[in-house]
Design a protein around this motif. Structure first.
Motif, mmCIF file in Angstrom:
data_model
loop_
_atom_site.group_PDB
_atom_site.id
_atom_site.type_symbol
_atom_site.label_atom_id
_atom_site.label_comp_id
_atom_site.label_asym_id
_atom_site.label_seq_id
_atom_site.Cartn_x
_atom_site.Cartn_y
_atom_site.Cartn_z
ATOM 1 N N GLY A 1 0.802 -1.218 0.000
ATOM 2 C CA GLY A 1 0.000 0.000 0.000
ATOM 3 C C GLY A 1 0.837 1.270 0.000
ATOM 4 N N GLY A 2 1.882 1.276 0.817
ATOM 5 C CA GLY A 2 2.735 2.454 0.890
ATOM 6 C C GLY A 2 3.476 2.708 -0.425
ATOM 7 N N MET A 3 3.949 1.630 -1.044
ATOM 8 C CA MET A 3 4.642 1.736 -2.337
ATOM 9 C C MET A 3 3.695 2.281 -3.395
ATOM 10 S SD MET A 3 7.808 0.013 -2.606
ATOM 11 C CE MET A 3 7.922 -1.435 -3.662
ATOM 12 N N ARG A 4 2.451 1.762 -3.374
ATOM 13 C CA ARG A 4 1.476 2.214 -4.367
ATOM 14 C C ARG A 4 1.204 3.707 -4.214
ATOM 15 N NH1 ARG A 4 -1.467 -3.167 -3.942
ATOM 16 N NH2 ARG A 4 -2.407 -2.406 -2.041
ATOM 17 N N GLN A 5 1.128 4.179 -2.961
ATOM 18 C CA GLN A 5 0.869 5.600 -2.782
ATOM 19 C C GLN A 5 2.054 6.411 -3.287
ATOM 20 O OE1 GLN A 5 -1.358 7.501 -3.051
ATOM 21 N NE2 GLN A 5 -2.393 7.842 -1.119
ATOM 22 N N LEU B 1 1.067 23.169 -8.806
ATOM 23 C CA LEU B 1 0.071 22.921 -7.757
ATOM 24 C C LEU B 1 -0.180 21.421 -7.643
ATOM 25 C CD1 LEU B 1 -2.196 24.027 -5.807
ATOM 26 C CD2 LEU B 1 -3.728 23.909 -7.783
ATOM 27 N N LEU B 2 -0.223 20.978 -6.394
ATOM 28 C CA LEU B 2 -0.517 19.568 -6.142
ATOM 29 C C LEU B 2 -1.796 19.516 -5.312
ATOM 30 C CD1 LEU B 2 1.120 17.005 -6.822
ATOM 31 C CD2 LEU B 2 2.042 17.085 -4.516
ATOM 32 N N ILE B 3 -2.776 18.772 -5.798
ATOM 33 C CA ILE B 3 -3.995 18.600 -5.015
ATOM 34 C C ILE B 3 -3.933 17.200 -4.412
ATOM 35 C CG2 ILE B 3 -6.517 18.553 -5.060
ATOM 36 C CD1 ILE B 3 -6.347 20.283 -7.614
ATOM 37 N N ALA B 4 -3.937 17.103 -3.095
ATOM 38 C CA ALA B 4 -3.833 15.797 -2.442
ATOM 39 C C ALA B 4 -5.128 15.526 -1.687
ATOM 40 C CB ALA B 4 -2.637 15.767 -1.498
ATOM 41 N N ASP B 5 -5.911 14.575 -2.206
ATOM 42 C CA ASP B 5 -7.213 14.269 -1.619
ATOM 43 C C ASP B 5 -7.072 13.075 -0.671
ATOM 44 O OD1 ASP B 5 -9.859 14.011 -1.023
ATOM 45 O OD2 ASP B 5 -10.532 13.532 -3.048
ATOM 46 N N GLU B 6 -7.061 13.325 0.622
ATOM 47 C CA GLU B 6 -6.901 12.276 1.642
ATOM 48 C C GLU B 6 -5.723 11.356 1.307
ATOM 49 O OE1 GLU B 6 -8.801 12.022 4.366
ATOM 50 O OE2 GLU B 6 -10.763 12.882 3.923
ATOM 51 N N PRO B 7 -4.526 11.907 1.147
ATOM 52 C CA PRO B 7 -3.425 11.083 0.626
ATOM 53 C C PRO B 7 -2.958 9.988 1.581
ATOM 54 C CG PRO B 7 -2.593 13.215 1.320
ATOM 55 C CD PRO B 7 -4.090 13.285 1.428
ATOM 56 N N THR B 8 -3.321 10.056 2.842
ATOM 57 C CA THR B 8 -2.796 9.040 3.774
ATOM 58 C C THR B 8 -3.883 8.226 4.463
ATOM 59 O OG1 THR B 8 -2.775 10.609 5.615
ATOM 60 C CG2 THR B 8 -0.773 10.467 4.305
ATOM 61 N N THR B 9 -5.135 8.465 4.114
ATOM 62 C CA THR B 9 -6.242 7.843 4.840
ATOM 63 C C THR B 9 -6.246 6.323 4.755
ATOM 64 O OG1 THR B 9 -7.504 9.816 4.394
ATOM 65 C CG2 THR B 9 -8.749 7.923 5.116
ATOM 66 N N ALA B 10 -5.819 5.784 3.616
ATOM 67 C CA ALA B 10 -5.892 4.323 3.452
ATOM 68 C C ALA B 10 -4.626 3.631 3.970
ATOM 69 C CB ALA B 10 -6.108 3.988 1.980
ATOM 70 N N LEU B 11 -3.740 4.376 4.621
ATOM 71 C CA LEU B 11 -2.437 3.796 4.974
ATOM 72 C C LEU B 11 -2.267 3.583 6.477
ATOM 73 C CD1 LEU B 11 -0.332 6.166 2.691
ATOM 74 C CD2 LEU B 11 -1.187 3.901 2.106
ATOM 75 N N ASP B 12 -1.376 2.671 6.823
ATOM 76 C CA ASP B 12 -0.998 2.466 8.224
ATOM 77 C C ASP B 12 -0.227 3.672 8.740
ATOM 78 O OD1 ASP B 12 -1.951 0.003 9.102
ATOM 79 O OD2 ASP B 12 -0.468 -1.062 7.905
ATOM 80 N N VAL B 13 -0.228 3.865 10.066
ATOM 81 C CA VAL B 13 0.400 5.077 10.615
ATOM 82 C C VAL B 13 1.873 5.232 10.288
ATOM 83 C CG1 VAL B 13 -1.073 5.873 12.485
ATOM 84 C CG2 VAL B 13 0.445 3.929 12.879
ATOM 85 N N THR B 14 2.618 4.137 10.337
ATOM 86 C CA THR B 14 4.052 4.293 10.053
ATOM 87 C C THR B 14 4.260 4.714 8.598
ATOM 88 O OG1 THR B 14 4.158 1.915 9.693
ATOM 89 C CG2 THR B 14 4.959 2.706 11.791
ATOM 90 N N ILE B 15 3.424 4.171 7.711
ATOM 91 C CA ILE B 15 3.503 4.543 6.289
ATOM 92 C C ILE B 15 3.013 5.984 6.127
ATOM 93 C CG2 ILE B 15 2.879 3.873 3.946
ATOM 94 C CD1 ILE B 15 4.284 1.659 5.450
ATOM 95 N N GLN B 16 1.959 6.325 6.864
ATOM 96 C CA GLN B 16 1.435 7.692 6.811
ATOM 97 C C GLN B 16 2.527 8.702 7.134
ATOM 98 O OE1 GLN B 16 -2.476 9.025 8.411
ATOM 99 N NE2 GLN B 16 -1.282 9.890 10.063
ATOM 100 N N ALA B 17 3.295 8.416 8.184
ATOM 101 C CA ALA B 17 4.364 9.336 8.582
ATOM 102 C C ALA B 17 5.367 9.501 7.450
ATOM 103 C CB ALA B 17 5.054 8.819 9.845
ATOM 104 N N GLN B 18 5.679 8.382 6.758
ATOM 105 C CA GLN B 18 6.641 8.453 5.655
ATOM 106 C C GLN B 18 6.088 9.278 4.494
ATOM 107 O OE1 GLN B 18 7.304 4.350 4.694
ATOM 108 N NE2 GLN B 18 8.206 3.884 6.682
#
Lengths: 308, 333, 322
Positions: free
Chosen positions: B158-162, B176-193
């Motif tokens: 999942g993290g690689m795919r993001q 401009l970068l529009i990021a729509d919930e870019p970390t919602t589907a990820l685990d916390v450690t991946i979210q931090a990365q």
């Protein structure tokens, strides 16, 4: 007082391969975990996706078959019971599921949804049944007329409370809640969490609370077990886990959580980098050659860590 | 003073539901500057995603009505043809989506998916495109680019795919970068990365980021300025520090009190009364939040609430914030 | 891949075994045997001779002995003797088999050639007049039984307009191998295969249409739009490839359907294929032919499903076959 005791529980799935589909290995979803639940407490099972926390919950309730180990509930080993004997214990253990949208049958009225477990175990007249269901529905904060409505007429939070009402119908002793609020908006989340705390006191419930969200775990749980690849890396009270984590994996998990104070952003970033460095440098102190954690070792009355 | 990259002026996005149009985004004005993260935060149904998708025209045109202006590089994006928009999409404006599994084509290698935007926006040769893609893969923190290039999405975590989704978005160095919930589907450690990856890219590329999220933790970590949305409107707009230390609007304050935070544990969480009304039943006049704070007297609300600058760079809608208190005894630290 | 195919073929052995036992038992359970038919054709045969012949042919042996004998012959390519045609079933089938395969291939090609463009138009421009027309056509063809449609086609284009021949597989006056011979073959094929194809397109059109409509709103299509991919490329590179997956897998199963369809088509168009033979053999109680044909269609079904699996694994990288 020990209420539920899980002893060296293993759930392995065979991996097949080769010409004759022979078993060539196992996926060790749960690999020898042990923990105890005391009456009236909330025990949190935490970990990232694929760590085995959900499988553990499902095994206790009998949805998944254990490969090895014991699940002692009221002194009986649930893994050894026959199907019929197990049904008696199913009354005492109920489950709350993650998704309030798909876990309620859309074609059934609330009355039928909540009464379903009752119909399996008790013979009540339609009047008695309706009374009991309406009582429960009021208890979860919905109007007693709601029993004639269908799930789609409710909001997410209300649906989750209907799910909780269903879990409560048979006066269970243990409730396994698998990510009960992760599909809900934050404000609705608060409502369901508070409500779960309220009924815990009222019905003297014991919770096994499964979640990936450490903020919620901290709010809900008394004791916590951290899982990684089917094993426990650390177990302790809320304070021990959050203030004095010992295992590098726990530390890393805690550091990953966003800091709600934007002023401490830099600090948090530094902390993460430090832990990331430790994680790489000290890897062999926490993980064996195959990347698995060591067996738990007790470091105080309540605190155990997986270190050699 | 930073230069602005995107100016949204009185944007209204309406969807047709049974022959009638309902505004999901109602009179929103915002500016995103270069090298800045502007976060839009709110719960589901507040209009934040509708806002994000309307900027580059990703709503189905047959049932969407767009009003107002969205100015990017001197052009009003809302009046551009699809052909003209295609020149901007993926080139000057990149977009990162929520679920990295469904956001990638399952039948195409990730390398080809990253290259695709270069096919239409650059004149690079095949070999140059491949090199640029390998460079991008490395930039988003993938350790073995040449192997990953030929992988299919399902073969990655999942993290690689993001990271791939982000590589697609930044392939042509967008402003401009529009990021729509870019970390919602990820685990916390991946979210931090992923958060630190986005922050780094923002600084390297001098990009403006419009971050859409429901997670106040992510906002606290990433944002420079924050707009809080409720019922299609912005109810509060401030820099991130002000918003977390001196939130004013009742909705912002309630939201902050309802989160079980790690740093500041609470005894009980605040529960916001009632539910978010569906789009068709949203009150269109007066303070839209009033039914959720019924203990505040009607007279404390403005009849036609506007977003007002109550202190420098701190904007709040409706006067009710001056009279707001928590019924269960105020904010707990 | 090779391993997978080999394993699948090996798995077909027990399946075929069960099928053969079933067919054998059913054939035995049917009233009368091969000689009953003889009796009707040959009034001179008396009960004494009949009993002797039964004994000689081994029809009085225990069932398992008869079964093993049948299977053994089957494996040697000996499908028994047709009592109606008085020639080995293998010889009987040889020519007709090719005719049926040719017809089936024609139907298959025509079906996809008609259905794919229509499905794509219908799905891409959903609710347009073209879509409504196509959906209307597919409803009509869905509601029309194959044999009625084929009869209408035969009447209209064969008898009334005389555009196509009304029977046979080739003009018998032509010499095999000449150019005219092949043209004549094609001419005989066109009407039956068009009749079959026009009816069997409906499933694929509807399937493709709904696949495209579903895929259109998928997240990865939105990602492609956000990349600035032009609309035509959105379809060719993203939507269509994903929508074709189930259709491609359908191909194998289509073969099974063709066998059923050939029974009607060949009978109506007097086309000498195995479908026509099947119907005739049932009516004439020519059981050795019937069992052989059921066995062959069972084998074709199994090969069809295998083909489906192989196609799917080739076009979909998520299905890995090691």
């Amino acid at each position: 007082m020990t209420f539920l005791r899980v002893n060296q529980l293993k759930v392995h799935y065979p991996v097949r391969g080769g010409f004759f589909r022979k078993v060539i290995g196992h996926v060790k979803a749960v690999d020898g975990i042990s923990f105890e639940l005391k009456k009236g407490e909330t025990y949190g099972l935490v970990g990232e996706s694929g760590c085995g926390k959900t499988t553990t919950g499902r095994t206790i309730i009998g949805l998944v078959k254990a490969t090895a180990g014991e699940i002692l509930f009221d002194g009986k080993d649930l893994t050894k019971l026959s199907r019929r004997e197990f049904v008696q214990y199913r009354k005492d253990i109920q489950m709350i599921f993650q998704d309030p949208y798909s876990s309620l049958n859309p074609r059934k009225r609330v009355l039928d949804i909540v009464a379903e477990p009752l119909r399996n175990f008790e013979k009540l007249s339609p009047q008695e049944e309706k009374q009991k269901v309406q009582g429960l529905i009021e208890k979860v904060g919905l109007h007693s007329d709601s029993v004639y409505k269908y799930p789609h007429e409710f909001s997410g939070g209300q649906r989750q409370r209907i799910g909780i009402a269903r879990a409560l119908t048979l006066n269970p002793k243990l409730i396994i809640a698998d990510e009960p609020v992760s599909a809900l908006d934050v404000s609705v989340q608060a409502q369901v969490l508070n409500f779960m705390k309220d009924i815990q006191k009222e019905f003297q419930l014991t919770y096994l609370f499964i979640s990936h969200d450490l903020g919620i775990i901290r709010y809900m749980c008394d004791r916590i077990g951290i899982m990684y690849r089917g094993q426990f890396v650390e177990e302790g009270t809320k304070d021990e886990i959050f203030h004095d984590p010992k295992h590098i994996y726990t530390k890393r998990l805690l550091a990953s959580i966003p800091n709600a104070d934007p002023l401490r952003r830099q600090e948090q970033q530094k902390l993460r980098q430090q832990i990331e460095k430790d994680y790489e440098q000290l890897y062999s102190r926490y993980f064996d050659a195959e990347g698995r954690v060591y067996p738990l070792k007790r470091i105080s009355e309540t605190h155990s860590v997986a270190i050699p | 003073m930073k230069r602005s990259v995107l100016q949204i002026e009185s944007l209204r996005v309406s969807f047709r539901i049974q022959d009638e149009y309902y505004a999901a985004v109602d009179d929103v004005s915002l500016t995103v500057h270069e090298n800045e993260v502007l976060a839009i935060v709110g719960e589901s149904g507040c209009g934040k995603s509708a806002l994000a998708l309307s900027i580059i025209g990703l709503h189905p045109p047959e049932r969407t009505k767009l009003e107002g202006t969205v100015v990017f590089k001197g052009k009003n994006l809302l009046t551009q043809s699809v052909q003209a928009l295609n020149q901007i999409r993926g080139k000057d404006i990149g977009m990162v989506f929520q679920d990295p599994l469904t956001a990638l084509n399952p039948l195409m290698t990730v390398g080809k998916q990253i290259e695709e935007s270069m096919d239409y926006h650059t004149t690079l040769s095949t070999a140059e495109k491949r090199n640029r893609t390998l460079e991008l893969l490395e930039q988003v923190g993938i350790s073995n680019p040449s192997q990953t290039y030929d992988r299919y999405p399902h073969e990655l975590s999942g993290g690689m795919r993001q990271r791939i989704v982000i590589a697609i978005a930044i392939a042509c160095n967008p402003a401009l970068l529009i990021a729509d919930e870019p970390t919602t589907a990820l685990d916390v450690t991946i979210q931090a990365q992923i958060i630190s990856l986005l922050k780094n890219l923002q600084q390297q590329l001098n990009t403006g980021i419009l971050l859409i999220t429901h997670d106040l933790g992510v906002v606290a970590e990433m944002a420079d300025r924050v707009a809080v949305m409720y019922g299609g409107e912005i109810v509060e707009l401030a820099d991130v520090h002000t918003l977390f230390t001196r939130p004013l609007h009742p909705y912002t304050r309630s939201l902050l009190q309802s989160i079980p935070s790690l740093q500041t544990p609470k005894e009980t969480l605040h529960v916001i009364q009632g539910i978010v009304p569906p789009l068709t039943k949203l009150p269109r006049t007066g303070c839209r939040f009033r039914s959720r704070i019924s203990w505040i007297h009607e007279s404390k609300h403005e009849p036609h609430p506007i977003l007002r600058e109550v202190e420098p760079n701190h904007w709040v809608r409706c006067t009710c914030y001056q009279h707001f208190y928590f019924p269960d005894g105020g904010e707990k630290a | 891949m090779v391993k997978f195919i080999l394993r699948r073929i090996m798995m077909m052995i027990p399946q075929l075994f069960v099928l053969s036992v079933l067919i054998f038992l059913l054939a035995k359970a049917m009233p009368g045997d091969a000689l009953t038919g003889q009796l009707a054709n040959n009034p001179k045969m008396d009960a004494q001779t009949l009993a002797e012949m039964r004994e000689k042919l081994g029809l009085n042996d225990p069932l398992y002995v008869q079964y093993t004998r049948w299977i053994k012959n089957l494996l040697h390519g000996d499908l028994g003797l047709s009592y109606v045609h008085q020639q080995p079933v293998t010889d009987l089938l040889a020519g007709r088999m090719w005719n049926t395969i040719l017809l089936s291939l024609c139907i298959l090609v025509l079906t996809y050639a008609i259905a794919v463009p229509l499905g794509v138009i219908s799905g891409r421009w959903q609710d347009s007049w073209a879509d409504k027309l196509i959906v209307g056509y597919s409803y009509v063809s869905f509601a029309t039984p194959l044999f009625i449609f084929a009869l209408i086609m035969l009447f209209l284009f064969g008898f009334k307009l005389g555009w196509f021949p009304t029977g046979g597989s080739v003009d018998i006056q032509l010499e095999e191998g000449t150019f005219d011979y092949y043209i004549s073959k094609l001419n005989h094929l066109l009407l039956p295969s068009l009749s079959g194809a026009l009816i069997s397109t409906v499933g694929i059109i509807q399937y493709l249409r709904s696949e495209i409509i579903d895929t259109k709103v998928k997240d990865f299509v939105r990602t492609a739009r956000a990349k600035g991919v032009p609309e035509a490329k959105i379809y060719s590179r993203h939507i269509l490839r994903n929508s074709f997956l189930p259709i491609a897998a359908f191909l194998g199963y289509e073969i099974t359907g063709l066998i059923g369809g050939s029974v009607f088509l060949e009978s109506i168009f007097s086309y000498p294929g195995i479908g026509q033979l099947f119907l005739q053999s049932i009516m004439q109680r020519d059981y050795s032919v019937v069992t052989a044909l059921v066995m062959i269609s069972g084998l074709a079904t199994l090969i069809g499903t295998l083909l489906s699996d192989i196609i799917l694994s080739v076009v979909d990288p998520r299905i890995r076959i090691e």
